[in-house]
Design a protein around this motif. Structure first.
Motif, PDB file in Angstrom:
ATOM      1  N   UNK A 146       0.811  -1.142  -0.122  1.00 56.40           N
ATOM      2  CA  UNK A 146      -0.009   0.099   0.219  1.00 56.40           C
ATOM      3  C   UNK A 146       1.053   1.341   0.060  1.00 56.40           C
ATOM      4  N   UNK A 147       1.941   1.197  -0.848  1.00 57.89           N
ATOM      5  CA  UNK A 147       2.635   2.331  -1.179  1.00 57.89           C
ATOM      6  C   UNK A 147       3.250   2.649  -2.322  1.00 57.89           C
ATOM      7  N   UNK A 148       3.777   3.618  -2.819  1.00 59.70           N
ATOM      8  CA  UNK A 148       3.946   4.279  -4.010  1.00 59.70           C
ATOM      9  C   UNK A 148       5.432   4.889  -4.031  1.00 59.70           C
ATOM     10  N   UNK A 149       6.045   4.970  -4.989  1.00 59.16           N
ATOM     11  CA  UNK A 149       7.328   5.735  -5.280  1.00 59.16           C
ATOM     12  C   UNK A 149       7.329   6.779  -6.234  1.00 59.16           C
ATOM     13  N   UNK A 150       7.673   8.066  -6.302  1.00 61.32           N
ATOM     14  CA  UNK A 150       7.526   8.878  -7.397  1.00 61.32           C
ATOM     15  C   UNK A 150       8.850   8.648  -8.243  1.00 61.32           C
ATOM     16  N   UNK A 151       9.881   8.497  -7.870  1.00 62.84           N
ATOM     17  CA  UNK A 151      11.119   8.497  -8.752  1.00 62.84           C
ATOM     18  C   UNK A 151      12.118   7.179  -8.398  1.00 62.84           C
ATOM     19  N   UNK A 152      12.045   6.351  -9.339  1.00 67.77           N
ATOM     20  CA  UNK A 152      12.820   5.092  -8.995  1.00 67.77           C
ATOM     21  C   UNK A 152      14.473   5.371  -8.927  1.00 67.77           C
ATOM     22  N   UNK A 193      -7.316   8.807  -0.448  1.00 70.25           N
ATOM     23  CA  UNK A 193      -8.029   9.083  -1.864  1.00 70.25           C
ATOM     24  C   UNK A 193      -7.471   8.266  -2.855  1.00 70.25           C
ATOM     25  N   UNK A 194      -6.496   7.426  -2.676  1.00 67.67           N
ATOM     26  CA  UNK A 194      -6.021   6.508  -3.762  1.00 67.67           C
ATOM     27  C   UNK A 194      -5.743   5.455  -3.345  1.00 67.67           C
ATOM     28  N   UNK A 195      -5.403   4.772  -4.676  1.00 71.41           N
ATOM     29  CA  UNK A 195      -5.085   3.183  -4.438  1.00 71.41           C
ATOM     30  C   UNK A 195      -3.623   3.170  -5.165  1.00 71.41           C
ATOM     31  N   UNK A 196      -2.955   2.441  -4.267  1.00 76.31           N
ATOM     32  CA  UNK A 196      -1.348   2.019  -4.779  1.00 76.31           C
ATOM     33  C   UNK A 196      -1.165   0.679  -5.277  1.00 76.31           C
ATOM     34  N   UNK A 197      -0.824   0.365  -6.354  1.00 77.59           N
ATOM     35  CA  UNK A 197      -0.745  -0.915  -6.933  1.00 77.59           C
ATOM     36  C   UNK A 197       0.902  -1.024  -7.699  1.00 77.59           C
ATOM     37  N   UNK A 198       1.634  -1.768  -7.335  1.00 83.06           N
ATOM     38  CA  UNK A 198       3.104  -1.924  -8.042  1.00 83.06           C
ATOM     39  C   UNK A 198       3.887  -0.684  -7.979  1.00 83.06           C
ATOM     40  N   UNK A 199       3.765  -0.109  -6.520  1.00 83.20           N
ATOM     41  CA  UNK A 199       4.499   1.228  -6.593  1.00 83.20           C
ATOM     42  C   UNK A 199       3.672   2.420  -7.252  1.00 83.20           C
ATOM     43  N   UNK A 200       2.752   2.223  -8.086  1.00 84.77           N
ATOM     44  CA  UNK A 200       2.112   3.439  -8.682  1.00 84.77           C
ATOM     45  C   UNK A 200       0.842   3.936  -7.820  1.00 84.77           C
ATOM     46  N   UNK A 201       0.608   5.344  -8.001  1.00 84.11           N
ATOM     47  CA  UNK A 201      -0.626   5.815  -7.365  1.00 84.11           C
ATOM     48  C   UNK A 201      -1.753   6.069  -8.442  1.00 84.11           C
ATOM     49  N   UNK A 202      -2.953   5.707  -7.935  1.00 80.02           N
ATOM     50  CA  UNK A 202      -4.013   6.015  -8.959  1.00 80.02           C
ATOM     51  C   UNK A 202      -5.245   6.544  -7.969  1.00 80.02           C
ATOM     52  N   UNK A 203      -5.855   7.798  -8.541  1.00 80.18           N
ATOM     53  CA  UNK A 203      -6.872   8.330  -7.632  1.00 80.18           C
ATOM     54  C   UNK A 203      -8.256   7.313  -7.670  1.00 80.18           C
ATOM     55  N   UNK A 218      -3.494  14.162  -9.696  1.00 81.74           N
ATOM     56  CA  UNK A 218      -2.414  14.299  -8.642  1.00 81.74           C
ATOM     57  C   UNK A 218      -1.149  14.592  -9.294  1.00 81.74           C
ATOM     58  N   UNK A 219      -0.492  15.427  -8.570  1.00 79.65           N
ATOM     59  CA  UNK A 219       0.805  15.871  -9.069  1.00 79.65           C
ATOM     60  C   UNK A 219       1.994  15.637  -8.112  1.00 79.65           C
ATOM     61  N   UNK A 220       3.337  15.203  -8.961  1.00 74.73           N
ATOM     62  CA  UNK A 220       4.196  14.818  -8.016  1.00 74.73           C
ATOM     63  C   UNK A 220       4.905  16.041  -7.548  1.00 74.73           C
ATOM     64  N   UNK A 221       5.240  16.322  -6.445  1.00 79.58           N
ATOM     65  CA  UNK A 221       5.914  17.242  -5.837  1.00 79.58           C
ATOM     66  C   UNK A 221       7.264  16.897  -4.809  1.00 79.58           C
ATOM     67  N   UNK A 222       8.585  16.882  -5.337  1.00 79.83           N
ATOM     68  CA  UNK A 222       9.430  16.429  -4.589  1.00 79.83           C
ATOM     69  C   UNK A 222       9.231  14.663  -4.503  1.00 79.83           C
ATOM     70  N   UNK A 223       9.242  14.062  -3.249  1.00 77.20           N
ATOM     71  CA  UNK A 223       8.973  12.829  -2.881  1.00 77.20           C
ATOM     72  C   UNK A 223       7.778  12.161  -3.030  1.00 77.20           C
ATOM     73  N   UNK A 224       6.533  13.404  -3.107  1.00 84.65           N
ATOM     74  CA  UNK A 224       5.176  12.738  -2.573  1.00 84.65           C
ATOM     75  C   UNK A 224       4.245  13.328  -3.800  1.00 84.65           C
ATOM     76  N   UNK A 225       2.917  12.603  -3.877  1.00 83.48           N
ATOM     77  CA  UNK A 225       1.846  13.041  -4.810  1.00 83.48           C
ATOM     78  C   UNK A 225       1.182  14.122  -3.866  1.00 83.48           C
ATOM     79  N   UNK A 226       0.674  15.017  -4.433  1.00 85.85           N
ATOM     80  CA  UNK A 226      -0.110  15.957  -4.198  1.00 85.85           C
ATOM     81  C   UNK A 226      -1.495  16.065  -4.826  1.00 85.85           C
TER      82      UNK A 226
END
Length: 309
Positions: free
Chosen positions: A158-164, A177-187, A194-202
């Motif tokens: 139940x996690x995601x990563x912005x930049x591997x 408010x999101x689903x995380x599958x295979x390290x990716x985020x889906x609203x 959703x927008x990637x800012x630094x290490x997180x999605x906003x």
């Protein structure tokens, strides 16, 4: 024929994968021990000791790859005696690290057991390519023996990563408010952005009829981000505002407000719509919260020629 080899003469490597993701992949290879006639050797019960094959992984600039120069513990493969038929053997050695700045490592396979002598023909050396971290994997750095190494660790379920490819960015917990599958985020909500800012999605915006929630006690909270739908008896002017309860003098559908009195005028005040004017023949009723805003008909025996405001 009926002759049995007294020991292996050569280690034959038939097939080996030439690329792997450090920390995630394994080196799968197929090998066999050959006799003096270059035939796959049997392993009869007459051999007192089993054969062991070791896999050492070293940096490319190491002149000699061995157990002492390997930057991870050697992997050992046990070839038990007693096989009745000649065959090749398939094994997998985990690839834990790769050196920073180098996209390949050196692999050495050696026969080290079974009472055989250490001769060059009983070793095979080759290179494999280190693949970059894949989706849902975090790049991690470490050091050992003066070597700077990297590996890839998978994010949790139940996690995601912005930049591997950035070791400073780790796996993040999935917002409400999101689903995380295979390290990716889906609203959760279709149309949410959703927008990637630094290490997180906003959470950037929500579709009509939803309120954007991203704070606790007035402070931003990454984990509570969500598009909150308004109830059927509410309305909302913008996703930046909270859902508002429907006034007495209006009808709401979870998104819009429609007056129940034709000719009445409603005006926007911050996050609310407030009743500003009623048509002739009506009395304007308002309260501090706006819940009672409505146009009420004049009682029997009374009239009004001008709009009420």
């Amino acid at each position: 024929g009926n002759d049995l080899a007294s020991g292996p003469l050569e280690l034959a490597l038939y097939q080996a994968e030439k690329q792997a993701v450090p920390g995630q992949g394994s080196l799968n290879f197929t090998f066999a021990l050959l006799d003096s006639d270059l035939q796959v050797m049997l392993s009869p019960d007459t051999f007192a000791l089993p054969f062991l094959v070791s896999a050492s992984l070293c940096a490319l600039d190491e002149e000699e790859c061995s157990k002492t120069t390997s930057f991870q513990p050697d992997t050992f493969f046990f070839l038990p005696p007693g096989k009745s038929e000649a065959s090749t053997t398939i094994f997998a050695a985990p690839i834990r690290y790769c050196e920073v700045g180098v996209n390949a490592i050196k692999v050495l396979l050696s026969v080290i057991g079974g009472g055989v002598q250490a001769i060059s023909s009983l070793s095979k050396q080759f290179q494999i390519t280190c693949l970059p971290c894949q989706a849902g994997q975090a790049l991690q750095l470490t050091s050992t023996g003066g070597r700077h190494l990297w590996s890839c660790n998978p994010c949790g379920p139940n996690q995601y990563i912005v930049n591997t490819s950035d070791p400073t960015i780790g796996c993040q917990n999935c917002p409400v408010g999101a689903d995380c599958l295979n390290g990716q985020l889906f609203g959760h909500v279709p149309g949410s952005e959703w927008e990637a800012i630094g290490s997180q999605y906003r959470l950037k915006s929500c579709p009509a009829g939803h309120s954007l929630v991203n704070s606790l006690d007035g402070l931003f909270s990454h984990d509570v981000q969500q598009c909150m739908p308004c109830a059927v008896n509410q309305y909302i002017l913008s996703d930046l505002y909270a859902c508002q309860d429907c006034p007495v003098g209006a009808r709401c559908d979870g998104q819009n407000l429609t007056s129940l009195t034709p000719g009445s005028v409603w005006a926007r005040y911050g996050s609310q719509m407030r009743l500003a004017q009623c048509p002739p023949g009506h009395v304007l009723v308002r309260d501090e919260r706006g819940i009672q805003d409505s146009c009420v008909l004049c009682p029997n025996g009374y009239y009004s020629f001008i709009p009420a405001s």
